[in-house]
Design a protein around this motif. Sequence first.
Motif, PDB file in Angstrom:
ATOM      1  N   UNK A 423       0.831  -1.212   0.000  1.00 35.50           N
ATOM      2  CA  UNK A 423       0.000   0.000   0.000  1.00 35.50           C
ATOM      3  C   UNK A 423       0.863   1.258   0.000  1.00 35.50           C
ATOM      4  N   UNK A 424       1.850   1.293   0.884  1.00 43.98           N
ATOM      5  CA  UNK A 424       2.696   2.480   0.967  1.00 43.98           C
ATOM      6  C   UNK A 424       3.521   2.667  -0.310  1.00 43.98           C
ATOM      7  N   UNK A 425       3.944   1.582  -0.924  1.00 46.99           N
ATOM      8  CA  UNK A 425       4.696   1.689  -2.169  1.00 46.99           C
ATOM      9  C   UNK A 425       3.832   2.262  -3.289  1.00 46.99           C
ATOM     10  N   UNK A 426       2.601   1.779  -3.390  1.00 45.01           N
ATOM     11  CA  UNK A 426       1.688   2.295  -4.414  1.00 45.01           C
ATOM     12  C   UNK A 426       1.444   3.785  -4.200  1.00 45.01           C
ATOM     13  N   UNK A 427       1.200   4.180  -2.972  1.00 42.15           N
ATOM     14  CA  UNK A 427       0.953   5.595  -2.674  1.00 42.15           C
ATOM     15  C   UNK A 427       2.188   6.445  -2.966  1.00 42.15           C
ATOM     16  N   UNK A 428       3.360   5.934  -2.581  1.00 38.65           N
ATOM     17  CA  UNK A 428       4.596   6.697  -2.753  1.00 38.65           C
ATOM     18  C   UNK A 428       4.876   6.951  -4.227  1.00 38.65           C
ATOM     19  N   UNK A 429       4.773   5.925  -5.044  1.00 38.83           N
ATOM     20  CA  UNK A 429       5.111   6.114  -6.455  1.00 38.83           C
ATOM     21  C   UNK A 429       4.010   6.836  -7.231  1.00 38.83           C
ATOM     22  N   UNK A 430       2.789   6.750  -6.759  1.00 43.18           N
ATOM     23  CA  UNK A 430       1.749   7.625  -7.330  1.00 43.18           C
ATOM     24  C   UNK A 430       2.080   9.087  -7.051  1.00 43.18           C
ATOM     25  N   UNK A 431       2.596   9.343  -5.852  1.00 39.04           N
ATOM     26  CA  UNK A 431       3.002  10.711  -5.500  1.00 39.04           C
ATOM     27  C   UNK A 431       4.140  11.183  -6.399  1.00 39.04           C
ATOM     28  N   UNK A 432       5.142  10.330  -6.626  1.00 39.40           N
ATOM     29  CA  UNK A 432       6.269  10.700  -7.488  1.00 39.40           C
ATOM     30  C   UNK A 432       5.779  10.999  -8.898  1.00 39.40           C
ATOM     31  N   UNK A 433       4.858  10.181  -9.399  1.00 37.54           N
ATOM     32  CA  UNK A 433       4.325  10.384 -10.755  1.00 37.54           C
ATOM     33  C   UNK A 433       3.580  11.710 -10.853  1.00 37.54           C
ATOM     34  N   UNK A 434       2.718  12.002  -9.883  1.00 38.04           N
ATOM     35  CA  UNK A 434       1.940  13.243  -9.943  1.00 38.04           C
ATOM     36  C   UNK A 434       2.825  14.472  -9.766  1.00 38.04           C
ATOM     37  N   UNK A 435       3.830  14.382  -8.902  1.00 40.15           N
ATOM     38  CA  UNK A 435       4.782  15.492  -8.762  1.00 40.15           C
ATOM     39  C   UNK A 435       5.490  15.760 -10.090  1.00 40.15           C
ATOM     40  N   UNK A 436       5.910  14.686 -10.744  1.00 43.14           N
ATOM     41  CA  UNK A 436       6.605  14.848 -12.018  1.00 43.14           C
ATOM     42  C   UNK A 436       5.704  15.363 -13.115  1.00 43.14           C
ATOM     43  N   UNK A 437       4.481  14.847 -13.179  1.00 39.95           N
ATOM     44  CA  UNK A 437       3.561  15.260 -14.239  1.00 39.95           C
ATOM     45  C   UNK A 437       3.239  16.745 -14.153  1.00 39.95           C
ATOM     46  N   UNK A 438       3.007  17.250 -12.952  1.00 34.68           N
ATOM     47  CA  UNK A 438       2.704  18.675 -12.786  1.00 34.68           C
ATOM     48  C   UNK A 438       3.801  19.549 -13.377  1.00 34.68           C
ATOM     49  N   UNK A 439       5.049  19.182 -13.099  1.00 31.81           N
ATOM     50  CA  UNK A 439       6.159  19.994 -13.580  1.00 31.81           C
ATOM     51  C   UNK A 439       6.341  19.872 -15.081  1.00 31.81           C
ATOM     52  N   UNK A 440       6.165  18.664 -15.604  1.00 32.29           N
ATOM     53  CA  UNK A 440       6.330  18.513 -17.053  1.00 32.29           C
ATOM     54  C   UNK A 440       5.177  19.154 -17.804  1.00 32.29           C
ATOM     55  N   UNK A 441       3.964  19.197 -17.200  1.00 31.52           N
ATOM     56  CA  UNK A 441       2.859  19.956 -17.804  1.00 31.52           C
ATOM     57  C   UNK A 441       3.288  21.405 -18.007  1.00 31.52           C
TER      58      UNK A 441
END
Length: 623
Positions: A423-441
């Motif tokens: 659970x924590x791994x899924x949440x952590x890497x979802x966070x990394x993905x969303x952080x990255x997507x915002x900046x690349x947007x």
Amino acid sequence: MGDPNESSSKPNSNGKILYTRRDSNMDDVFAPNPPSKPSDWRRTSADFRRALAVRGDSVESERFLTRTLSTDSNDGREKWTRKFDFLLATIGFAVDLGNVWRFPYICYKNGGGAFLIPYLSMVVLGGIPLFYLELSLGQYHRSGCISIWRRICPIMKGVGYAICLMALYVSSYYNTVIAWAVFYLYSSFTSELPWSSCGNEWNDNATCVDQIRAAELNQTWSNTSQSPSEQFFERHVLESYKSEGLHDLGPPKWEIVVCLLIVYVMIYFSLWKGVKSSGKVVWFTATFPYVVLLILLVRGVTLPGAEKGIEFYLKPNWEELLRTSVWLEAATQVFFSLGPGFGTLLALASYNDFHNNCYRDALITSAINCFTSFLAGFVVFSVLGYMAHLLHKEDISEVTTGGVGLLFVVYSQALTTFDGSVFFSIMFYLMIITLGLDSTFGGLEAIVTGVADEFPKSVGKHRELFVLGLLCVSFLLSLSTTTYGGIYMVTLMETYAAGTAIMTVVLLEAIAVSWYYGIDRVSHDIRSMIRSSPGIYWTVCWKYVSPIFLMFMIVMSFVSTPDLSHGSYDFPDWTKGVGWTITMSSLSLVPAYAIYRTVTMRRKRSFRKAARADRPSHADEFM
């Protein structure tokens, strides 16, 4: 006959009121009939406001502003649906992966709590002033990073093209890091995290050691030993052991290519409709990371050894403040975290309402960005303290590392020890993905807005196709970072693609705006938007402090360019030449365009015309 200098207002043929001012030596500032295009109305009215202000006609300027408000507000340009959409998009761009892994690490490495002194100094003297300046320029001129130079200093339009090329370079490696996170997310959907133990097909069982279990048994391990999480990243995700270096990249790794394609599909459907689509996406991508950070913070501070990690994070080492490199690290972190110069702030602010309070937005966004960096430090170092506790280490430096390894190796290893690790791994890497997507947007939106505003007929009317073409080009450039030696390309591009180049671009922007366009004009532009002029603090920072701040960073970046390495691989000397070629390829666009404009304008008019901002001819007489 009336006084030739009298002011009057009159309706045009369509019933709209035009405010005109006659001078004994000139015709109406505005013709009786309105300009044919809404964008001409906006540009003309903006310049006339300045003209009145320079003559001291502040009251008349305010009357004119009020009468033209309906025209300015309906220039045909897309706008954010809600004010909060803009705030979330700006926060999402400013708060990126660097806040999570880079700030905590350099804070610890450069004096702990003492590092906050140079960091906050750079925020106040350089970061926020430049952030505020770009928001106000974008909102007032309602233009992207290329066309805005027509109104500031046309001969410097090459700065806009340089920004677009740098943003393209950054997307070519930054999106690959997001693709790695997508791979980790996919790999997390198992009953047991695959990087929690040795014995997998990708492991080198001769060097793979479960250090946590070994510590429990009081066993030791050699310097050549690797943890299961390290081998998962190096030997399964990257497979970098199959490459000998930059001269031997190898073929693209198909699993990473698929993950990268998924990233680009998400980017496309977030950008293709402009702020209408991205404004909806950021409600999730900008807020979800904070939910996860809070969850991880609560979990982290309750782990044994967490207090040791937090102590290492905050314990001040005052002697570090005497090192110049510490202040450079602080300036670099502030600059790349807040993101002035990337064209994104200009683009995002250009879709605001004309009277939006950009001053308040700059303060709010900057404060949230700094707070997030500080909060992430507690999240990261509470877990590092826990890891040191498990491995029976007294020195936190023995369990941490810099760069993306902090996310994909160290934190991944810690996640395997949590109850509910999947659970924590899924949440952590979802966070990394969303952080990255915002900046690349934000980075790619800077290119889209800049080019669409410069070429409204060929690109602006076909945004969906242009976004598709841009992402295809970026995807093709990214393929080199998906190879077996892709990590070496990521390291090279991260160092040279936008470091010195983007700082030089912002320095040129600060000088052109403060000294050519003029602080008085900037102040009046801001006053016409928010009904309040910037104080002396802002004007001094824009004109003197920020340029000095940038020149210091540029000089130090030349003096202290590090020798690159990754793991046991040291980059050969020829890679420096490749790196500086990448840097200069974007910077060269600035003098190239200046030469082009000078030559073409000399053929038509004169050299002086080449350095003048676009403005109506009648308004020029006021200036």
